[in-house]
Motif scaffolding. Structure first.
Motif, PDB file in Angstrom:
ATOM      1  N   ALA A  62       0.662  -1.676   0.231  1.00 13.87           N
ATOM      2  CA  ALA A  62      -0.216   0.076  -0.170  1.00 13.87           C
ATOM      3  C   ALA A  62       0.584   1.960  -0.276  1.00 13.87           C
ATOM      4  O   ALA A  62       0.544   2.462  -1.084  1.00 13.87           O
ATOM      5  N   LEU A  63       1.288   1.342   0.883  1.00 17.18           N
ATOM      6  CA  LEU A  63       2.632   2.492   0.735  1.00 17.18           C
ATOM      7  C   LEU A  63       3.519   2.787  -0.902  1.00 17.18           C
ATOM      8  O   LEU A  63       3.686   3.988  -0.591  1.00 17.18           O
ATOM      9  N   VAL A  64       3.918   1.923  -1.433  1.00 19.36           N
ATOM     10  CA  VAL A  64       4.358   2.126  -2.593  1.00 19.36           C
ATOM     11  C   VAL A  64       3.817   1.984  -3.691  1.00 19.36           C
ATOM     12  O   VAL A  64       4.186   3.257  -4.577  1.00 19.36           O
ATOM     13  N   GLY A  65       1.797   1.524  -3.417  1.00 17.33           N
ATOM     14  CA  GLY A  65       0.820   2.268  -4.386  1.00 17.33           C
ATOM     15  C   GLY A  65       0.599   3.689  -4.156  1.00 17.33           C
ATOM     16  O   GLY A  65       0.619   4.736  -5.354  1.00 17.33           O
ATOM     17  N   VAL A  66       0.692   4.407  -3.401  1.00 17.57           N
ATOM     18  CA  VAL A  66       0.246   5.994  -2.419  1.00 17.57           C
ATOM     19  C   VAL A  66       1.447   6.700  -2.810  1.00 17.57           C
ATOM     20  O   VAL A  66       1.366   7.745  -3.518  1.00 17.57           O
ATOM     21  N   GLY A  67       3.069   6.306  -2.794  1.00 19.07           N
ATOM     22  CA  GLY A  67       3.960   6.727  -2.932  1.00 19.07           C
ATOM     23  C   GLY A  67       3.970   6.475  -4.513  1.00 19.07           C
ATOM     24  O   GLY A  67       4.649   7.918  -5.149  1.00 19.07           O
ATOM     25  N   SER A  68       3.441   5.928  -5.479  1.00 17.22           N
ATOM     26  CA  SER A  68       3.987   6.100  -6.404  1.00 17.22           C
ATOM     27  C   SER A  68       2.602   6.925  -7.779  1.00 17.22           C
ATOM     28  O   SER A  68       3.849   7.660  -8.372  1.00 17.22           O
ATOM     29  N   LEU A  69       1.447   6.832  -6.272  1.00 19.30           N
ATOM     30  CA  LEU A  69       0.495   8.173  -6.562  1.00 19.30           C
ATOM     31  C   LEU A  69       1.137   9.945  -6.684  1.00 19.30           C
ATOM     32  O   LEU A  69       0.543  10.604  -7.221  1.00 19.30           O
ATOM     33  N   VAL A  70       1.149   9.581  -5.612  1.00 18.65           N
ATOM     34  CA  VAL A  70       1.802  10.807  -5.479  1.00 18.65           C
ATOM     35  C   VAL A  70       3.186  11.969  -6.083  1.00 18.65           C
ATOM     36  O   VAL A  70       3.423  12.906  -6.591  1.00 18.65           O
ATOM     37  N   ILE A  71       4.288  10.693  -6.652  1.00 17.81           N
ATOM     38  CA  ILE A  71       5.024  11.136  -7.703  1.00 17.81           C
ATOM     39  C   ILE A  71       4.509  10.986  -8.753  1.00 17.81           C
ATOM     40  O   ILE A  71       4.952  12.185  -9.423  1.00 17.81           O
ATOM     41  N   LYS A  72       4.073  10.685  -9.469  1.00 12.06           N
ATOM     42  CA  LYS A  72       3.050  11.081 -10.624  1.00 12.06           C
ATOM     43  C   LYS A  72       1.969  12.535 -10.405  1.00 12.06           C
ATOM     44  O   LYS A  72       2.880  13.409 -11.109  1.00 12.06           O
ATOM     45  N   VAL A  73       1.795  12.456  -8.939  1.00 13.55           N
ATOM     46  CA  VAL A  73       0.835  13.272  -9.612  1.00 13.55           C
ATOM     47  C   VAL A  73       2.125  15.034  -9.428  1.00 13.55           C
ATOM     48  O   VAL A  73       1.883  16.286 -10.338  1.00 13.55           O
ATOM     49  N   VAL A  74       2.567  14.827  -8.894  1.00 11.09           N
ATOM     50  CA  VAL A  74       4.172  16.015  -8.482  1.00 11.09           C
ATOM     51  C   VAL A  74       4.912  15.873 -10.007  1.00 11.09           C
ATOM     52  O   VAL A  74       5.138  17.127 -10.671  1.00 11.09           O
ATOM     53  N   ARG A  75       4.910  15.113 -10.260  1.00 10.66           N
ATOM     54  CA  ARG A  75       5.800  15.152 -11.870  1.00 10.66           C
ATOM     55  C   ARG A  75       4.813  15.074 -13.143  1.00 10.66           C
ATOM     56  O   ARG A  75       5.517  16.877 -13.903  1.00 10.66           O
ATOM     57  N   GLU A  76       3.106  15.484 -13.315  1.00 14.40           N
ATOM     58  CA  GLU A  76       2.332  15.780 -13.692  1.00 14.40           C
ATOM     59  C   GLU A  76       2.724  17.771 -13.397  1.00 14.40           C
ATOM     60  O   GLU A  76       2.049  18.232 -14.361  1.00 14.40           O
ATOM     61  N   ARG A  77       2.824  18.460 -12.097  1.00 20.32           N
ATOM     62  CA  ARG A  77       2.251  19.117 -12.097  1.00 20.32           C
ATOM     63  C   ARG A  77       3.563  20.633 -11.852  1.00 20.32           C
ATOM     64  O   ARG A  77       2.964  21.057 -12.570  1.00 20.32           O
ATOM     65  N   LEU A  78       4.886  18.781 -12.800  1.00 23.69           N
ATOM     66  CA  LEU A  78       5.567  20.512 -12.781  1.00 23.69           C
ATOM     67  C   LEU A  78       6.265  20.575 -13.847  1.00 23.69           C
ATOM     68  O   LEU A  78       6.824  21.304 -14.771  1.00 23.69           O
ATOM     69  N   ASN A  79       5.174  19.503 -14.789  1.00 25.95           N
ATOM     70  CA  ASN A  79       5.789  19.456 -16.430  1.00 25.95           C
ATOM     71  C   ASN A  79       4.274  20.033 -16.807  1.00 25.95           C
ATOM     72  O   ASN A  79       4.349  19.733 -17.873  1.00 25.95           O
ATOM     73  N   ASN A  80       3.447  20.520 -16.600  1.00 21.81           N
ATOM     74  CA  ASN A  80       2.350  21.266 -16.843  1.00 21.81           C
ATOM     75  C   ASN A  80       2.371  22.469 -16.820  1.00 21.81           C
ATOM     76  O   ASN A  80       2.162  23.410 -16.408  1.00 21.81           O
ATOM     77  N   LYS A  81       2.539  23.250 -18.961  1.00 20.67           N
ATOM     78  CA  LYS A  81       2.764  24.494 -18.788  1.00 20.67           C
ATOM     79  C   LYS A  81       1.394  24.893 -18.388  1.00 20.67           C
ATOM     80  O   LYS A  81       1.622  26.168 -18.472  1.00 20.67           O
ATOM     81  N   GLU A  82       0.638  24.929 -18.976  1.00 21.54           N
ATOM     82  CA  GLU A  82      -1.032  25.751 -18.793  1.00 21.54           C
ATOM     83  C   GLU A  82      -1.394  26.027 -17.558  1.00 21.54           C
ATOM     84  O   GLU A  82      -1.662  27.486 -16.756  1.00 21.54           O
ATOM     85  N   ASP A  83      -1.411  25.322 -16.195  1.00 20.52           N
ATOM     86  CA  ASP A  83      -1.089  25.644 -14.979  1.00 20.52           C
ATOM     87  C   ASP A  83      -0.145  26.526 -14.285  1.00 20.52           C
ATOM     88  O   ASP A  83      -0.470  27.468 -14.233  1.00 20.52           O
ATOM     89  N   ASP A  84       1.215  26.242 -14.976  1.00 22.58           N
ATOM     90  CA  ASP A  84       1.978  27.801 -15.035  1.00 22.58           C
ATOM     91  C   ASP A  84       1.754  28.848 -15.266  1.00 22.58           C
ATOM     92  O   ASP A  84       1.895  29.793 -15.143  1.00 22.58           O
ATOM     93  N   TYR A  85       1.412  28.865 -16.498  1.00 20.08           N
ATOM     94  CA  TYR A  85       0.636  30.226 -17.437  1.00 20.08           C
ATOM     95  C   TYR A  85      -0.942  31.091 -16.574  1.00 20.08           C
ATOM     96  O   TYR A  85      -0.330  31.948 -15.969  1.00 20.08           O
ATOM     97  N   TYR A  86      -1.254  30.224 -16.150  1.00 19.99           N
ATOM     98  CA  TYR A  86      -2.463  30.934 -15.147  1.00 19.99           C
ATOM     99  C   TYR A  86      -2.121  30.927 -14.103  1.00 19.99           C
ATOM    100  O   TYR A  86      -3.013  32.259 -13.620  1.00 19.99           O
ATOM    101  N   SER A  87      -1.595  29.785 -13.653  1.00 23.14           N
ATOM    102  CA  SER A  87      -1.279  30.881 -12.141  1.00 23.14           C
ATOM    103  C   SER A  87      -0.073  32.245 -12.269  1.00 23.14           C
ATOM    104  O   SER A  87      -0.100  32.887 -10.738  1.00 23.14           O
ATOM    105  N   GLN A  88       1.086  32.621 -13.302  1.00 24.04           N
ATOM    106  CA  GLN A  88       1.597  33.263 -12.787  1.00 24.04           C
ATOM    107  C   GLN A  88       0.731  34.534 -13.597  1.00 24.04           C
ATOM    108  O   GLN A  88       0.919  35.647 -13.547  1.00 24.04           O
TER     109      GLN A  88
END
Length: 70
Positions: free
Chosen positions: A40-66
């Protein structure tokens, strides 16, 4: 981000890392039932890493936040 904020995030990251290490050690000590928690810990950890990676690579979110939210 100022110096105190960086120190605060660093301290929280260190404590979180130590806590996760303690949980992993406890789950290994509770073998074989601890394997369920470890999976369960490995599953939750991999999902957290996926979410953080997607957020860091999303140019549209960066545009709207700035540009738009101000």
């Amino acid at each position: 981000m100022d110096r105190f904020e960086k120190v605060g995030y660093s301290a929280l990251g260190l404590i979180a890392g130590l806590y996760i290490l303690a949980v992993i050690i406890g789950l290994v000590a509770a073998f074989p039932f601890g394997l369920l928690g470890l999976i369960a810990l490995v599953g939750v950890g991999s999902l957290v890493i996926k979410v953080v990676r997607e957020r860091l690579n999303n140019k549209e979110d960066d545009y709207y936040s700035q540009k738009v939210d101000k």
